[in-house]
Motif scaffolding. Sequence first.
Motif, PDB file in Angstrom:
ATOM      1  N   SER A  44     -80.628 -14.210 -43.999  1.00 52.74           N
ATOM      2  CA  SER A  44     -79.524 -14.362 -43.046  1.00 52.74           C
ATOM      3  C   SER A  44     -78.645 -13.121 -43.021  1.00 52.74           C
ATOM      4  CB  SER A  44     -78.683 -15.585 -43.404  1.00 52.74           C
ATOM      5  OG  SER A  44     -79.419 -16.771 -43.275  1.00 52.74           O
ATOM      6  N   PHE A  45     -78.349 -12.598 -44.195  1.00 50.19           N
ATOM      7  CA  PHE A  45     -77.492 -11.411 -44.301  1.00 50.19           C
ATOM      8  C   PHE A  45     -78.133 -10.200 -43.648  1.00 50.19           C
ATOM      9  CE2 PHE A  45     -76.888  -7.619 -47.165  1.00 50.19           C
ATOM     10  CZ  PHE A  45     -75.701  -7.180 -46.594  1.00 50.19           C
ATOM     11  N   THR A  46     -79.396  -9.935 -43.984  1.00 55.41           N
ATOM     12  CA  THR A  46     -80.029  -8.711 -43.484  1.00 55.41           C
ATOM     13  C   THR A  46     -80.261  -8.760 -41.983  1.00 55.41           C
ATOM     14  OG1 THR A  46     -82.199  -9.599 -44.132  1.00 55.41           O
ATOM     15  CG2 THR A  46     -81.109  -8.096 -45.666  1.00 55.41           C
ATOM     16  N   VAL A  47     -80.634  -9.936 -41.453  1.00 60.98           N
ATOM     17  CA  VAL A  47     -80.889  -9.990 -40.011  1.00 60.98           C
ATOM     18  C   VAL A  47     -79.584  -9.855 -39.229  1.00 60.98           C
ATOM     19  CG1 VAL A  47     -80.738 -12.492 -39.643  1.00 60.98           C
ATOM     20  CG2 VAL A  47     -82.296 -11.144 -38.267  1.00 60.98           C
ATOM     21  N   ALA A  48     -78.495 -10.416 -39.755  1.00 63.28           N
ATOM     22  CA  ALA A  48     -77.194 -10.264 -39.088  1.00 63.28           C
ATOM     23  C   ALA A  48     -76.745  -8.810 -39.115  1.00 63.28           C
ATOM     24  CB  ALA A  48     -76.154 -11.157 -39.760  1.00 63.28           C
ATOM     25  N   ILE A 148     -73.671 -25.447 -39.819  1.00 61.59           N
ATOM     26  CA  ILE A 148     -73.928 -25.176 -41.232  1.00 61.59           C
ATOM     27  C   ILE A 148     -75.331 -25.663 -41.546  1.00 61.59           C
ATOM     28  CG2 ILE A 148     -73.042 -27.405 -42.067  1.00 61.59           C
ATOM     29  CD1 ILE A 148     -71.777 -25.901 -44.432  1.00 61.59           C
ATOM     30  N   HIS A 149     -75.919 -25.149 -42.600  1.00 62.43           N
ATOM     31  CA  HIS A 149     -77.242 -25.624 -42.994  1.00 62.43           C
ATOM     32  C   HIS A 149     -77.179 -27.138 -43.235  1.00 62.43           C
ATOM     33  CE1 HIS A 149     -80.861 -26.227 -45.465  1.00 62.43           C
ATOM     34  NE2 HIS A 149     -81.327 -25.181 -44.801  1.00 62.43           N
ATOM     35  N   PRO A 150     -78.212 -27.882 -42.798  1.00 62.53           N
ATOM     36  CA  PRO A 150     -78.173 -29.353 -42.902  1.00 62.53           C
ATOM     37  C   PRO A 150     -77.890 -29.881 -44.301  1.00 62.53           C
ATOM     38  CG  PRO A 150     -80.006 -28.686 -41.512  1.00 62.53           C
ATOM     39  CD  PRO A 150     -79.419 -27.413 -42.073  1.00 62.53           C
ATOM     40  N   GLU A 151     -78.288 -29.138 -45.335  1.00 62.92           N
ATOM     41  CA  GLU A 151     -78.064 -29.592 -46.709  1.00 62.92           C
ATOM     42  C   GLU A 151     -76.574 -29.747 -47.026  1.00 62.92           C
ATOM     43  OE1 GLU A 151     -80.143 -30.419 -49.221  1.00 62.92           O
ATOM     44  OE2 GLU A 151     -81.941 -30.179 -48.000  1.00 62.92           O
ATOM     45  N   GLN A 152     -75.727 -28.951 -46.363  1.00 64.47           N
ATOM     46  CA  GLN A 152     -74.289 -28.990 -46.669  1.00 64.47           C
ATOM     47  C   GLN A 152     -73.455 -29.600 -45.533  1.00 64.47           C
ATOM     48  OE1 GLN A 152     -75.829 -25.809 -47.774  1.00 64.47           O
ATOM     49  NE2 GLN A 152     -75.947 -26.828 -49.760  1.00 64.47           N
ATOM     50  N   ARG A 174     -64.693 -18.961 -29.951  1.00 66.82           N
ATOM     51  CA  ARG A 174     -63.546 -18.044 -29.980  1.00 66.82           C
ATOM     52  C   ARG A 174     -63.696 -17.040 -31.141  1.00 66.82           C
ATOM     53  NH1 ARG A 174     -59.488 -22.805 -30.292  1.00 66.82           N
ATOM     54  NH2 ARG A 174     -61.417 -23.768 -31.055  1.00 66.82           N
ATOM     55  N   ASP A 175     -62.832 -17.076 -32.136  1.00 65.76           N
ATOM     56  CA  ASP A 175     -62.919 -16.110 -33.232  1.00 65.76           C
ATOM     57  C   ASP A 175     -63.522 -16.726 -34.504  1.00 65.76           C
ATOM     58  OD1 ASP A 175     -60.803 -17.794 -33.635  1.00 65.76           O
ATOM     59  OD2 ASP A 175     -59.351 -16.246 -34.167  1.00 65.76           O
ATOM     60  N   ARG A 176     -64.390 -17.710 -34.318  1.00 64.81           N
ATOM     61  CA  ARG A 176     -65.125 -18.303 -35.440  1.00 64.81           C
ATOM     62  C   ARG A 176     -66.611 -18.266 -35.116  1.00 64.81           C
ATOM     63  NH1 ARG A 176     -60.827 -17.463 -36.957  1.00 64.81           N
ATOM     64  NH2 ARG A 176     -59.319 -18.820 -38.029  1.00 64.81           N
ATOM     65  N   LEU A 177     -67.400 -17.696 -36.038  1.00 65.61           N
ATOM     66  CA  LEU A 177     -68.839 -17.536 -35.828  1.00 65.61           C
ATOM     67  C   LEU A 177     -69.574 -18.152 -37.011  1.00 65.61           C
ATOM     68  CD1 LEU A 177     -67.181 -14.669 -35.211  1.00 65.61           C
ATOM     69  CD2 LEU A 177     -69.416 -13.941 -34.433  1.00 65.61           C
ATOM     70  N   THR A 178     -70.463 -19.092 -36.747  1.00 61.73           N
ATOM     71  CA  THR A 178     -71.197 -19.726 -37.834  1.00 61.73           C
ATOM     72  C   THR A 178     -72.673 -19.838 -37.475  1.00 61.73           C
ATOM     73  OG1 THR A 178     -70.518 -21.884 -36.935  1.00 61.73           O
ATOM     74  CG2 THR A 178     -69.256 -21.028 -38.806  1.00 61.73           C
ATOM     75  N   ALA A 179     -73.518 -19.701 -38.492  1.00 59.67           N
ATOM     76  CA  ALA A 179     -74.962 -19.800 -38.303  1.00 59.67           C
ATOM     77  C   ALA A 179     -75.559 -20.589 -39.465  1.00 59.67           C
ATOM     78  CB  ALA A 179     -75.597 -18.417 -38.218  1.00 59.67           C
ATOM     79  N   ALA A 180     -76.554 -21.421 -39.156  1.00 62.79           N
ATOM     80  CA  ALA A 180     -77.125 -22.326 -40.149  1.00 62.79           C
ATOM     81  C   ALA A 180     -78.425 -21.818 -40.754  1.00 62.79           C
ATOM     82  CB  ALA A 180     -77.358 -23.706 -39.515  1.00 62.79           C
ATOM     83  N   SER A 181     -78.945 -20.705 -40.261  1.00 67.29           N
ATOM     84  CA  SER A 181     -80.260 -20.232 -40.694  1.00 67.29           C
ATOM     85  C   SER A 181     -80.379 -18.750 -40.383  1.00 67.29           C
ATOM     86  CB  SER A 181     -81.355 -21.001 -39.949  1.00 67.29           C
ATOM     87  OG  SER A 181     -81.292 -20.712 -38.561  1.00 67.29           O
TER      88      SER A 181
END
Length: 332
Positions: A44-48, A148-152, A174-181
């Motif tokens: 997730s980190f490297t692709v972002a 969020i990832h389904p586990e959490q 808006r100014d919140r960005l979230t990704a689950a995978s």
Amino acid sequence: MPTPRHFSKKTSTTNMLNLKHPEAASSPAWRVGFLLLENFSMASFTVAMDVLVTANLLQNNLFSITPLSLGSERVTSDLGLEIYATPFERPALDLLVVCGGLRTPLKYPELDKLLADAADHGLALGGLWNGAYFLGRAGVLDGYSCTIHPEQRASLAERSPQSSITPASFVLDRDRLTAASPNGALEMMLALLKLQQGEALAAGVEEILAFSGARFRRVDSSSKKSMSVPLRTIVELMENNLEETLSLDQLATYSGRSRRQIDRLFQAQLGTSPSRYYMELRITKSRRLLQYSDLPLMDVAIACGFVSVSHFSKCYSAYFGYPPSREQRLGE
């Protein structure tokens, strides 16, 4: 020096490495910090980060990127690999992204105040994998949609009842960005890039990054997916016959369409003529060969269907504003 011609819509994204916008260098870089937590998702980190790094290759000085930690100079990822990071000491940022992972512990109480302070100072905030959990616990997701990832998902719902948790792969609210995978991280950053810099640059980055990791095969980019089946067939004929180019009559025969139908398809869907589009494909291939091989100029010209170096040089200069002899040769 001649003024470069404009590439048509699809091929322009492929050639953005050579069509840098001079005004981009004078704009201040958008400062992005990735806060790496223990066992963060390396994928997730490297692709972002890759989206932002690639955007910087296409246009200078768009993003300043810093891996951060909560104290240690090295953080271990979910793959057991260590990443060097800068201890977080309230650096000047525009976006702070919390990078979690499947085995990232739901602790770090110091994050609550850190994220609340960041929100108070107007920073955009993001979360990868289970990064949204820490945003929710700090109260900075109240009134926002997120993922969020389904586990959490259950843990976040308990900690942040005022947020709207969706099953989407990514959410940009808006100014919140979230990704689950990892795939969501890619889509999230491309969406941010499109929002900030426009569709053309985002498409250019996607064009470069749209490869299948398993077999290194190209995946159809969004521009190709938008083509009708008949047009896609003709474009693939062109792409597979760049050294010995096909005439319009041959394209018509092999595709089962008339010359007039082919011209209408290109004008309606790509806004250009078949002959110009074909030329752009050849010029694009020649630029790749010049940059990433040590082939002589004559061999590059022949490989791209040009009968002479002088004709090749004239066509190349028409698009890039300088002759192929001045192209950067990274393969030498």
